[in-house]
Design a protein around this motif. Structure first.
Motif, PDB file in Angstrom:
ATOM      1  N   ALA A   1      13.520  21.253  27.076  1.00 31.31           N
ATOM      2  CA  ALA A   1      14.576  21.170  27.416  1.00 31.31           C
ATOM      3  C   ALA A   1      14.559  19.961  28.699  1.00 31.31           C
ATOM      4  CB  ALA A   1      15.389  22.351  28.053  1.00 31.31           C
ATOM      5  N   PRO A   2      15.679  19.135  28.380  1.00 26.35           N
ATOM      6  CA  PRO A   2      15.643  18.006  29.327  1.00 26.35           C
ATOM      7  C   PRO A   2      16.038  18.438  30.700  1.00 26.35           C
ATOM      8  CG  PRO A   2      16.543  17.114  27.151  1.00 26.35           C
ATOM      9  CD  PRO A   2      16.252  18.585  27.154  1.00 26.35           C
ATOM     10  N   SER A   3      15.585  17.938  31.757  1.00 27.96           N
ATOM     11  CA  SER A   3      16.178  18.323  33.040  1.00 27.96           C
ATOM     12  C   SER A   3      17.461  17.599  33.271  1.00 27.96           C
ATOM     13  CB  SER A   3      15.252  17.632  33.966  1.00 27.96           C
ATOM     14  OG  SER A   3      15.286  16.079  34.133  1.00 27.96           O
ATOM     15  N   ASP A   4      18.107  17.906  34.341  1.00 26.36           N
ATOM     16  CA  ASP A   4      19.459  17.452  34.446  1.00 26.36           C
ATOM     17  C   ASP A   4      19.441  15.941  34.831  1.00 26.36           C
ATOM     18  OD1 ASP A   4      20.347  20.004  34.769  1.00 26.36           O
ATOM     19  OD2 ASP A   4      20.995  19.849  36.907  1.00 26.36           O
ATOM     20  N   GLU A   5      18.363  15.406  35.405  1.00 32.02           N
ATOM     21  CA  GLU A   5      18.071  13.975  35.767  1.00 32.02           C
ATOM     22  C   GLU A   5      18.133  13.199  34.144  1.00 32.02           C
ATOM     23  OE1 GLU A   5      16.391  16.296  37.251  1.00 32.02           O
ATOM     24  OE2 GLU A   5      17.584  16.101  39.251  1.00 32.02           O
ATOM     25  N   LYS A   6      17.261  13.786  33.281  1.00 36.69           N
ATOM     26  CA  LYS A   6      16.984  13.312  32.194  1.00 36.69           C
ATOM     27  C   LYS A   6      18.369  13.291  31.245  1.00 36.69           C
ATOM     28  CE  LYS A   6      14.419  11.419  28.922  1.00 36.69           C
ATOM     29  NZ  LYS A   6      14.043  10.071  28.900  1.00 36.69           N
ATOM     30  N   ASN A   7      19.062  14.268  31.333  1.00 37.37           N
ATOM     31  CA  ASN A   7      20.331  14.316  30.242  1.00 37.37           C
ATOM     32  C   ASN A   7      21.158  13.106  30.911  1.00 37.37           C
ATOM     33  OD1 ASN A   7      19.908  16.573  28.796  1.00 37.37           O
ATOM     34  ND2 ASN A   7      20.493  17.965  30.086  1.00 37.37           N
ATOM     35  N   GLU A   8      21.517  13.151  32.235  1.00 34.75           N
ATOM     36  CA  GLU A   8      22.257  12.062  33.073  1.00 34.75           C
ATOM     37  C   GLU A   8      21.659  10.614  32.465  1.00 34.75           C
ATOM     38  OE1 GLU A   8      23.189  11.311  37.344  1.00 34.75           O
ATOM     39  OE2 GLU A   8      24.089  13.175  36.641  1.00 34.75           O
ATOM     40  N   GLU A   9      20.451  10.386  32.672  1.00 37.54           N
ATOM     41  CA  GLU A   9      20.149   9.171  31.869  1.00 37.54           C
ATOM     42  C   GLU A   9      20.361   9.103  30.438  1.00 37.54           C
ATOM     43  OE1 GLU A   9      15.518   7.714  30.556  1.00 37.54           O
ATOM     44  OE2 GLU A   9      15.827   8.857  32.622  1.00 37.54           O
ATOM     45  N   LEU A  10      20.167   9.870  29.658  1.00 41.10           N
ATOM     46  CA  LEU A  10      20.389   9.876  28.148  1.00 41.10           C
ATOM     47  C   LEU A  10      21.818   9.362  27.735  1.00 41.10           C
ATOM     48  CD1 LEU A  10      18.219  12.460  26.652  1.00 41.10           C
ATOM     49  CD2 LEU A  10      18.034  10.311  26.512  1.00 41.10           C
ATOM     50  N   ILE A  11      22.982  10.367  28.726  1.00 38.79           N
ATOM     51  CA  ILE A  11      24.369  10.139  28.520  1.00 38.79           C
ATOM     52  C   ILE A  11      24.452   8.721  28.926  1.00 38.79           C
ATOM     53  CG2 ILE A  11      26.522  10.969  29.413  1.00 38.79           C
ATOM     54  CD1 ILE A  11      25.090  13.819  29.158  1.00 38.79           C
ATOM     55  N   ASN A  12      24.330   8.280  29.802  1.00 43.70           N
ATOM     56  CA  ASN A  12      24.326   6.943  30.334  1.00 43.70           C
ATOM     57  C   ASN A  12      24.088   5.796  29.632  1.00 43.70           C
ATOM     58  OD1 ASN A  12      26.020   7.087  33.067  1.00 43.70           O
ATOM     59  ND2 ASN A  12      24.391   8.294  33.737  1.00 43.70           N
ATOM     60  N   GLN A  13      22.714   6.293  29.121  1.00 41.04           N
ATOM     61  CA  GLN A  13      22.110   5.256  28.175  1.00 41.04           C
ATOM     62  C   GLN A  13      23.082   4.995  26.877  1.00 41.04           C
ATOM     63  OE1 GLN A  13      18.266   6.151  26.701  1.00 41.04           O
ATOM     64  NE2 GLN A  13      18.405   4.630  25.018  1.00 41.04           N
ATOM     65  N   VAL A  14      23.599   6.008  26.327  1.00 42.72           N
ATOM     66  CA  VAL A  14      24.405   6.121  24.901  1.00 42.72           C
ATOM     67  C   VAL A  14      25.859   5.299  25.255  1.00 42.72           C
ATOM     68  CG1 VAL A  14      25.453   8.385  25.180  1.00 42.72           C
ATOM     69  CG2 VAL A  14      25.115   7.400  22.913  1.00 42.72           C
ATOM     70  N   LEU A  15      26.241   5.687  26.424  1.00 43.78           N
ATOM     71  CA  LEU A  15      27.620   5.130  26.870  1.00 43.78           C
ATOM     72  C   LEU A  15      27.255   3.425  27.062  1.00 43.78           C
ATOM     73  CD1 LEU A  15      29.661   7.238  29.336  1.00 43.78           C
ATOM     74  CD2 LEU A  15      30.502   6.247  27.336  1.00 43.78           C
ATOM     75  N   SER A  16      26.346   3.411  27.877  1.00 34.23           N
ATOM     76  CA  SER A  16      25.858   1.875  28.227  1.00 34.23           C
ATOM     77  C   SER A  16      25.658   1.009  26.921  1.00 34.23           C
ATOM     78  CB  SER A  16      24.778   1.787  29.150  1.00 34.23           C
ATOM     79  OG  SER A  16      24.876   2.455  30.434  1.00 34.23           O
ATOM     80  N   ASP A  17      25.007   1.702  26.017  1.00 29.56           N
ATOM     81  CA  ASP A  17      24.722   1.087  24.600  1.00 29.56           C
ATOM     82  C   ASP A  17      26.091   0.767  23.947  1.00 29.56           C
ATOM     83  OD1 ASP A  17      21.966   1.160  25.309  1.00 29.56           O
ATOM     84  OD2 ASP A  17      21.814   2.593  23.536  1.00 29.56           O
ATOM     85  N   VAL A  18      26.978   1.503  23.758  1.00 29.26           N
ATOM     86  CA  VAL A  18      28.281   1.411  22.961  1.00 29.26           C
ATOM     87  C   VAL A  18      29.339   0.514  23.625  1.00 29.26           C
ATOM     88  CG1 VAL A  18      29.805   3.204  23.895  1.00 29.26           C
ATOM     89  CG2 VAL A  18      29.807   2.759  21.535  1.00 29.26           C
ATOM     90  N   LEU A  19      29.304   0.404  25.062  1.00 30.26           N
ATOM     91  CA  LEU A  19      29.880  -0.550  25.768  1.00 30.26           C
ATOM     92  C   LEU A  19      29.353  -1.812  25.754  1.00 30.26           C
ATOM     93  CD1 LEU A  19      30.932   1.531  28.810  1.00 30.26           C
ATOM     94  CD2 LEU A  19      32.476   0.900  26.902  1.00 30.26           C
ATOM     95  N   SER A  20      27.983  -1.983  25.462  1.00 32.64           N
ATOM     96  CA  SER A  20      27.397  -3.207  25.629  1.00 32.64           C
ATOM     97  C   SER A  20      27.529  -3.936  24.170  1.00 32.64           C
ATOM     98  CB  SER A  20      25.868  -3.105  25.855  1.00 32.64           C
ATOM     99  OG  SER A  20      25.637  -2.787  27.214  1.00 32.64           O
ATOM    100  N   ARG A  21      27.687  -2.998  23.106  1.00 32.22           N
ATOM    101  CA  ARG A  21      27.980  -3.330  21.753  1.00 32.22           C
ATOM    102  C   ARG A  21      29.338  -4.067  21.742  1.00 32.22           C
ATOM    103  NH1 ARG A  21      26.042   0.184  16.946  1.00 32.22           N
ATOM    104  NH2 ARG A  21      24.075  -0.479  17.848  1.00 32.22           N
TER     105      ARG A  21
END
Length: 189
Positions: free
Chosen positions: A155-175
């Motif tokens: 199970a991902p840590s709090d930090e890893k979850n935050e990183e993944l959620i920011n990554q998916v948001l960053s990707d969609v906004l960059s697109r």
């Protein structure tokens, strides 16, 4: 006795762990290429959270019904700040005036899913946004979506979850901001 205690601790550590609820601090970073010819003009940015709930899903594990993963109250402000910074990098001036073209971002979906059961092997994330620009009586609208699957050994840590959620948001906004139709509409006089 000591050996039995160690075995019990090991079994508890390896078994389905109870995960706490998590509130994520969203800080997307949008990757934009500076255009050869910088955009000109002024826009006003507004962000709307169109999701039905702040919950993205559950973290999984033994007590998955009690471990929601949610965004904090600053979600729209964080997205707006990232979009404004990117538009400035592209050459635009950003203001809060209603008398300039309106650049509107609608967050329609932000999901976090793990497989059913007590053992977490991957995390699936989805994000979907709409961008609407209203300029001189004309309108542009684009829809953008991104999905990420991350294989995880536990199970991902709090930090890893935050990183993944920011990554998916960053990707969609960059697109969205890389869409030639969007930038072409902004270039029109």
């Amino acid at each position: 006795m000591k050996k039995a205690s160690l075995i019990l601790l090991g079994a508890l550590a390896l078994g389905g762990c109870a995960l706490s609820p998590q509130e994520v601090d969203v800080t997307p970073k949008i990757a934009v290429e500076k255009p050869v010819e910088p955009l000109q003009g002024t826009v006003s940015v507004t962000v709307y959270d169109e999701r039905l709930s702040r919950s993205l899903g559950h973290r999984g594990g033994v007590y998955s019904d009690t471990n929601d993963i949610t965004t904090n109250d600053r979600l729209t402000l964080a997205i707006r700040s990232a979009v404004e910074m990117s538009l400035r990098e592209m050459g635009l001036t950003v203001t809060e005036s209603e008398d300039v073209p309106q650049f509107q971002v609608y967050l329609d979906d932000l999901e976090y899913k793990v497989p059913e059961g007590s053992y977490i092997t991957q995390v699936d994330l989805k994000a979907k946004v709409r961008v609407r620009i209203i300029k001189d009586g004309q309108r542009f609208e684009g829809v953008y979506a991104t999905e990420i699957t991350e294989r995880v050994p536990k199970a991902p840590s709090d930090e890893k979850n935050e990183e993944l959620i920011n990554q998916v948001l960053s990707d969609v906004l960059s697109r969205a901001l890389a869409d030639p139709k969007l930038t072409g509409f902004l270039k029109q006089a």
